[in-house]
Motif scaffolding. Structure first.
Motif, PDB file in Angstrom:
ATOM      1  N   ALA A 225       0.812  -1.218   0.000  1.00  0.00           N
ATOM      2  CA  ALA A 225       0.000   0.000   0.000  1.00  0.00           C
ATOM      3  C   ALA A 225       0.846   1.269   0.000  1.00  0.00           C
ATOM      4  CB  ALA A 225      -0.933   0.003   1.207  1.00  0.00           C
ATOM      5  N   GLN A 226       2.164   1.121   0.269  1.00  0.00           N
ATOM      6  CA  GLN A 226       3.030   2.293   0.360  1.00  0.00           C
ATOM      7  C   GLN A 226       4.286   2.140  -0.501  1.00  0.00           C
ATOM      8  OE1 GLN A 226       3.838   3.688   4.366  1.00  0.00           O
ATOM      9  NE2 GLN A 226       2.136   2.468   5.128  1.00  0.00           N
ATOM     10  N   PRO A 227       4.138   1.835  -1.790  1.00  0.00           N
ATOM     11  CA  PRO A 227       5.341   1.656  -2.616  1.00  0.00           C
ATOM     12  C   PRO A 227       6.149   2.953  -2.672  1.00  0.00           C
ATOM     13  CG  PRO A 227       3.385   1.796  -4.006  1.00  0.00           C
ATOM     14  CD  PRO A 227       2.915   1.722  -2.583  1.00  0.00           C
ATOM     15  N   GLY A 228       7.454   2.791  -2.618  1.00  0.00           N
ATOM     16  CA  GLY A 228       8.338   3.941  -2.688  1.00  0.00           C
ATOM     17  C   GLY A 228       8.471   4.735  -1.405  1.00  0.00           C
ATOM     18  N   SER A 229       7.875   4.254  -0.320  1.00  0.00           N
ATOM     19  CA  SER A 229       7.870   5.035   0.918  1.00  0.00           C
ATOM     20  C   SER A 229       9.151   4.884   1.739  1.00  0.00           C
ATOM     21  CB  SER A 229       6.686   4.635   1.791  1.00  0.00           C
ATOM     22  OG  SER A 229       6.873   3.345   2.332  1.00  0.00           O
ATOM     23  N   ALA A 230       9.885   3.801   1.549  1.00  0.00           N
ATOM     24  CA  ALA A 230      11.079   3.508   2.352  1.00  0.00           C
ATOM     25  C   ALA A 230      10.777   3.607   3.845  1.00  0.00           C
ATOM     26  CB  ALA A 230      12.233   4.418   1.959  1.00  0.00           C
ATOM     27  N   ASP A 231       9.594   3.172   4.247  1.00  0.00           N
ATOM     28  CA  ASP A 231       9.140   3.242   5.637  1.00  0.00           C
ATOM     29  C   ASP A 231       9.990   2.323   6.519  1.00  0.00           C
ATOM     30  OD1 ASP A 231       7.697   2.635   8.059  1.00  0.00           O
ATOM     31  OD2 ASP A 231       5.892   3.445   7.122  1.00  0.00           O
ATOM     32  N   LEU A 232      10.731   2.924   7.433  1.00  0.00           N
ATOM     33  CA  LEU A 232      11.633   2.167   8.294  1.00  0.00           C
ATOM     34  C   LEU A 232      10.883   1.197   9.201  1.00  0.00           C
ATOM     35  CD1 LEU A 232      14.502   1.604   9.227  1.00  0.00           C
ATOM     36  CD2 LEU A 232      14.263   3.503  10.832  1.00  0.00           C
TER      37      LEU A 232
END
Length: 103
Positions: free
Chosen positions: A24-31
């Motif tokens: 759901a969050q492509p490209g977010s680099a969510d740690l």
């Protein structure tokens, strides 16, 4: 003592929730998602035979590529790989559980 099939499927369910959040969050680099993914990988390794462990590694790579994707083409490719690895890992877990139950 080997973990039970219920424990395996509980962990797989938690992994699926994390993978859904990553998708759901492509490209977010969510740690926090990266950390959750790593926790699941550590937990699931105790359940795996060597083939499933390699698929789990490939799944983690695909999920990481989804998080790091910089453009739509990269997102689409990483998402295809992620879905393919998810389906393969699920099938391998189910096979492994069926074999363990039969033994």
């Amino acid at each position: 003592m080997r973990p039970s099939a219920d424990e395996l499927f509980d962990e797989l369910t938690q992994l699926d929730l994390t993978l859904n959040a990553i998708a759901a969050q492509p490209g977010s680099a969510d740690l926090s998602l990266q950390q959750s993914l790593q926790r699941h990988l550590r937990s699931l390794r105790i359940f795996l035979d060597i083939d499933a462990a390699q698929v789990l590694h490939d799944l983690a790579d695909a999920a990481q590529r989804v998080l790091e994707a910089g453009d739509d083409t990269m997102v689409a490719s990483a998402m295809r790989d992620l879905e393919r690895m998810r389906a393969l890992l699920d099938a391998m877990f189910r096979r492994q559980v069926a074999q363990a139950s039969a033994a």
